[in-house]
Design a protein around this motif. Structure first.
Motif, PDB file in Angstrom:
ATOM      1  N   GLU A 157       0.799  -1.009  -0.127  1.00 52.46           N
ATOM      2  CA  GLU A 157      -0.153   0.238   0.151  1.00 52.46           C
ATOM      3  C   GLU A 157       0.656   1.578  -0.029  1.00 52.46           C
ATOM      4  OE1 GLU A 157      -2.555   2.279   3.369  1.00 52.46           O
ATOM      5  OE2 GLU A 157      -3.083   0.580   3.014  1.00 52.46           O
ATOM      6  N   SER A 158       1.844   1.277   0.850  1.00 50.10           N
ATOM      7  CA  SER A 158       2.787   2.354   0.884  1.00 50.10           C
ATOM      8  C   SER A 158       3.410   2.775  -0.409  1.00 50.10           C
ATOM      9  CB  SER A 158       3.564   1.824   2.188  1.00 50.10           C
ATOM     10  OG  SER A 158       4.640   3.333   1.460  1.00 50.10           O
ATOM     11  N   GLN A 159       3.986   1.798  -0.556  1.00 52.26           N
ATOM     12  CA  GLN A 159       4.584   1.991  -2.043  1.00 52.26           C
ATOM     13  C   GLN A 159       3.926   2.596  -3.707  1.00 52.26           C
ATOM     14  OE1 GLN A 159       8.118  -1.072  -2.885  1.00 52.26           O
ATOM     15  NE2 GLN A 159       8.016  -1.610  -1.094  1.00 52.26           N
ATOM     16  N   LEU A 160       2.782   1.297  -3.281  1.00 48.33           N
ATOM     17  CA  LEU A 160       2.147   1.939  -4.705  1.00 48.33           C
ATOM     18  C   LEU A 160       1.411   3.193  -4.337  1.00 48.33           C
ATOM     19  CD1 LEU A 160      -0.547  -1.364  -4.790  1.00 48.33           C
ATOM     20  CD2 LEU A 160       1.646  -1.445  -6.171  1.00 48.33           C
ATOM     21  N   LEU A 161       1.342   3.919  -3.344  1.00 49.84           N
ATOM     22  CA  LEU A 161      -0.004   5.335  -3.352  1.00 49.84           C
ATOM     23  C   LEU A 161       1.410   6.257  -3.178  1.00 49.84           C
ATOM     24  CD1 LEU A 161      -2.555   4.749  -0.554  1.00 49.84           C
ATOM     25  CD2 LEU A 161      -2.761   4.957  -2.745  1.00 49.84           C
ATOM     26  N   ALA A 162       2.459   6.031  -3.119  1.00 53.13           N
ATOM     27  CA  ALA A 162       3.228   7.184  -3.162  1.00 53.13           C
ATOM     28  C   ALA A 162       4.285   7.144  -4.880  1.00 53.13           C
ATOM     29  CB  ALA A 162       4.851   6.316  -2.169  1.00 53.13           C
ATOM     30  N   ALA A 163       3.466   6.239  -5.453  1.00 54.56           N
ATOM     31  CA  ALA A 163       3.708   6.453  -7.010  1.00 54.56           C
ATOM     32  C   ALA A 163       3.839   7.618  -7.399  1.00 54.56           C
ATOM     33  CB  ALA A 163       3.700   4.791  -7.457  1.00 54.56           C
ATOM     34  N   ASP A 164       4.083   7.839  -8.595  1.00 49.62           N
ATOM     35  CA  ASP A 164       3.935   8.964  -9.548  1.00 49.62           C
ATOM     36  C   ASP A 164       2.881   8.256 -10.254  1.00 49.62           C
ATOM     37  OD1 ASP A 164       3.660  11.227 -10.877  1.00 49.62           O
ATOM     38  OD2 ASP A 164       5.509  11.575 -11.933  1.00 49.62           O
ATOM     39  N   MET A 165       1.798   9.123 -10.094  1.00 52.06           N
ATOM     40  CA  MET A 165       0.171   8.526 -10.537  1.00 52.06           C
ATOM     41  C   MET A 165      -0.022   9.751 -11.267  1.00 52.06           C
ATOM     42  SD  MET A 165      -1.306   6.066  -8.651  1.00 52.06           S
ATOM     43  CE  MET A 165      -1.295   6.907  -6.864  1.00 52.06           C
ATOM     44  N   ARG A 166       0.376  10.661 -11.334  1.00 49.94           N
ATOM     45  CA  ARG A 166       0.227  12.271 -11.970  1.00 49.94           C
ATOM     46  C   ARG A 166      -0.951  11.673 -13.108  1.00 49.94           C
ATOM     47  NH1 ARG A 166       5.662  15.869 -10.971  1.00 49.94           N
ATOM     48  NH2 ARG A 166       6.625  13.877 -11.808  1.00 49.94           N
ATOM     49  N   CYS A 167      -0.098  11.224 -14.747  1.00 48.66           N
ATOM     50  CA  CYS A 167      -1.088  10.627 -15.636  1.00 48.66           C
ATOM     51  C   CYS A 167      -1.922  10.974 -15.744  1.00 48.66           C
ATOM     52  CB  CYS A 167      -0.085   9.480 -16.220  1.00 48.66           C
ATOM     53  SG  CYS A 167      -0.257   8.038 -15.551  1.00 48.66           S
ATOM     54  N   HIS A 168      -2.516  10.236 -14.093  1.00 49.69           N
ATOM     55  CA  HIS A 168      -3.736   9.946 -14.340  1.00 49.69           C
ATOM     56  C   HIS A 168      -4.839  10.670 -13.673  1.00 49.69           C
ATOM     57  CE1 HIS A 168      -2.528   5.599 -15.451  1.00 49.69           C
ATOM     58  NE2 HIS A 168      -2.146   5.449 -14.277  1.00 49.69           N
ATOM     59  N   ARG A 169      -4.443  12.028 -12.893  1.00 49.46           N
ATOM     60  CA  ARG A 169      -4.885  12.573 -12.533  1.00 49.46           C
ATOM     61  C   ARG A 169      -5.842  13.651 -13.124  1.00 49.46           C
ATOM     62  NH1 ARG A 169      -3.955  15.159  -7.541  1.00 49.46           N
ATOM     63  NH2 ARG A 169      -4.995  17.505  -7.196  1.00 49.46           N
ATOM     64  N   ALA A 170      -5.419  14.239 -14.211  1.00 48.17           N
ATOM     65  CA  ALA A 170      -6.873  14.714 -15.151  1.00 48.17           C
ATOM     66  C   ALA A 170      -8.016  13.804 -15.632  1.00 48.17           C
ATOM     67  CB  ALA A 170      -6.226  14.851 -17.081  1.00 48.17           C
ATOM     68  N   ALA A 171      -7.866  12.637 -15.964  1.00 51.08           N
ATOM     69  CA  ALA A 171      -9.216  11.855 -16.463  1.00 51.08           C
ATOM     70  C   ALA A 171      -9.533  11.190 -14.966  1.00 51.08           C
ATOM     71  CB  ALA A 171      -8.888  10.513 -16.690  1.00 51.08           C
ATOM     72  N   VAL A 172      -9.454  11.194 -13.376  1.00 48.12           N
ATOM     73  CA  VAL A 172      -9.880  11.330 -12.564  1.00 48.12           C
ATOM     74  C   VAL A 172     -10.481  12.686 -12.039  1.00 48.12           C
ATOM     75  CG1 VAL A 172      -9.238  11.048  -9.539  1.00 48.12           C
ATOM     76  CG2 VAL A 172      -7.936   9.682 -11.804  1.00 48.12           C
ATOM     77  N   ALA A 229      -7.041  17.618   1.749  1.00 49.01           N
ATOM     78  CA  ALA A 229      -6.076  16.427   1.450  1.00 49.01           C
ATOM     79  C   ALA A 229      -7.117  15.444   1.302  1.00 49.01           C
ATOM     80  CB  ALA A 229      -5.958  16.659   3.036  1.00 49.01           C
ATOM     81  N   GLU A 230      -8.352  15.625   1.518  1.00 47.55           N
ATOM     82  CA  GLU A 230      -9.591  14.632   1.834  1.00 47.55           C
ATOM     83  C   GLU A 230      -9.911  14.768   0.166  1.00 47.55           C
ATOM     84  OE1 GLU A 230     -12.958  16.034   3.284  1.00 47.55           O
ATOM     85  OE2 GLU A 230     -12.730  15.193   5.858  1.00 47.55           O
ATOM     86  N   ARG A 231      -9.628  15.201  -0.539  1.00 46.25           N
ATOM     87  CA  ARG A 231      -9.871  14.675  -2.182  1.00 46.25           C
ATOM     88  C   ARG A 231      -9.173  14.318  -2.609  1.00 46.25           C
ATOM     89  NH1 ARG A 231     -14.036  17.497  -5.825  1.00 46.25           N
ATOM     90  NH2 ARG A 231     -12.940  18.066  -7.695  1.00 46.25           N
ATOM     91  N   GLU A 232      -7.700  15.244  -2.097  1.00 44.15           N
ATOM     92  CA  GLU A 232      -6.220  14.158  -2.980  1.00 44.15           C
ATOM     93  C   GLU A 232      -6.492  12.590  -2.389  1.00 44.15           C
ATOM     94  OE1 GLU A 232      -3.844  15.494  -4.627  1.00 44.15           O
ATOM     95  OE2 GLU A 232      -5.918  16.882  -4.802  1.00 44.15           O
ATOM     96  N   GLN A 233      -6.852  12.135  -1.701  1.00 44.32           N
ATOM     97  CA  GLN A 233      -6.813  10.912  -0.917  1.00 44.32           C
ATOM     98  C   GLN A 233      -8.113   9.877  -2.224  1.00 44.32           C
ATOM     99  OE1 GLN A 233      -8.221   9.118   2.990  1.00 44.32           O
ATOM    100  NE2 GLN A 233      -7.153  11.301   3.382  1.00 44.32           N
ATOM    101  N   VAL A 234      -8.609  10.544  -1.618  1.00 44.50           N
ATOM    102  CA  VAL A 234      -9.844   9.754  -3.434  1.00 44.50           C
ATOM    103  C   VAL A 234      -9.019  10.332  -4.421  1.00 44.50           C
ATOM    104  CG1 VAL A 234     -12.689   9.782  -3.643  1.00 44.50           C
ATOM    105  CG2 VAL A 234     -12.393  10.951  -1.856  1.00 44.50           C
ATOM    106  N   VAL A 235      -8.343  10.926  -5.030  1.00 42.09           N
ATOM    107  CA  VAL A 235      -7.744  10.535  -6.534  1.00 42.09           C
ATOM    108  C   VAL A 235      -6.621   9.965  -6.110  1.00 42.09           C
ATOM    109  CG1 VAL A 235      -6.301  12.788  -7.664  1.00 42.09           C
ATOM    110  CG2 VAL A 235      -8.155  13.654  -7.226  1.00 42.09           C
ATOM    111  N   LEU A 236      -6.167   9.751  -5.212  1.00 38.76           N
ATOM    112  CA  LEU A 236      -4.955   8.676  -5.207  1.00 38.76           C
ATOM    113  C   LEU A 236      -5.308   7.825  -5.556  1.00 38.76           C
ATOM    114  CD1 LEU A 236      -2.105   9.089  -4.451  1.00 38.76           C
ATOM    115  CD2 LEU A 236      -2.401   8.825  -2.093  1.00 38.76           C
ATOM    116  N   LEU A 237      -6.351   6.897  -5.123  1.00 35.32           N
ATOM    117  CA  LEU A 237      -7.297   5.969  -5.400  1.00 35.32           C
ATOM    118  C   LEU A 237      -8.040   5.963  -6.579  1.00 35.32           C
ATOM    119  CD1 LEU A 237      -9.368   5.339  -1.687  1.00 35.32           C
ATOM    120  CD2 LEU A 237      -7.516   5.162  -2.109  1.00 35.32           C
TER     121      LEU A 237
END
Length: 244
Positions: free
Chosen positions: A30-45, A79-87
């Motif tokens: 969980e720690s490593q996956l959520l810490a990964a760079d996932m900015r490429c998905h941010r706009a679609a999310v 922070a709440e919205r960022e948690q949702v975006v991350l998942l």
């Protein structure tokens, strides 16, 4: 002889380190996956989420919901919205053979349900043993991505006994079901609940949207087991075995 002994010790140390890496825990995954760079998905999310309301709308929602906020009341950048975006971004992240964490997580899921301690080949019919549809489990992750695989590992991490009961039921000759596929479908339900704001109360209580999503996931599994297990008991073959 001394040099050979040193080489053997170094080899043992390397083997031990590799084994430690291979035994990936849920927390580490969980720690490593959520810490990964996932900015490429941010706009679609962000496009898939309702737009954050203005200041007045948030105040009115707080007033008429007795202080309990819905997911639509989360301010942009909070922070709440960022948690949702991350998942949701993790759910858009596909499996990559180039990622050591992805490969280790897949192996950890297989070991957690089957009880095996060794690694298995990346491709093969053995993945059907835990309910994937074919030789390549990565093809079943469409729509849930690495979040689906992570939640599959969460169940045995949270309740090993329940996970073993589910695995045993899934391999029953009379009431078998594709365990992994069912788990991935439950992750889809979890994502729907997350987007709809149904996990907000639990997230506030648990202080984490990840924890709320996992709580929902396990609850759905328990409900599935109670219904499927009861159905298995009432099948004609089970009634015959029980003398009914």
């Amino acid at each position: 002889n001394k040099q050979r002994l040193l080489q053997q010790q170094q080899q043992q140390q390397l083997s031990g380190a590799a084994a430690a890496l291979d035994q990936l825990s849920y927390q580490a995954a969980e720690s490593q996956l959520l810490a990964a760079d996932m900015r490429c998905h941010r706009a679609a999310v962000l496009q898939s989420l309702p737009p954050p309301p203005g200041w007045l709308a948030r105040k009115l929602q707080l007033l008429f919901s007795c202080g309990v906020r819905s997911s639509s009341s989360m301010a942009e950048g909070s922070a709440e919205r960022e948690q949702v975006v991350l998942l949701l971004s993790l759910a858009k992240t596909g499996f990559s053979d180039a990622s050591e964490v992805h490969v280790q997580l897949l192996q950890a899921v297989y070991r957690a349900f089957t009880g095996r301690s060794d690694s298995v080949p990346r491709f093969g019919a053995h993945w059907c043993d835990i309910g994937f549809q074919g030789d390549d489990p990565a093809t079943d992750l469409r729509g849930v991505g690495m979040l689906g695989l992570l939640q599959l590992l969460y169940l045995p991490h949270h309740d090993a006994a329940a996970a073993q009961q589910l695995y045993k039921l899934s391999t029953s000759p009379t009431q078998d079901f594709p365990l992994a596929i069912v788990g991935l479908n439950i992750t889809r339900w979890t994502l729907t609940a997350l987007r709809a704001g149904c996990l907000t109360r639990a997230a506030h209580r648990l202080n984490s949207y990840t924890a709320a999503a996992n709580h929902f996931y396990c609850g759905a599994w328990y409900e599935f087991y109670s219904r499927w297990g009861l159905q298995a008991f009432h099948t004609p073959s089970s009634r015959k075995r029980n003398g009914r």
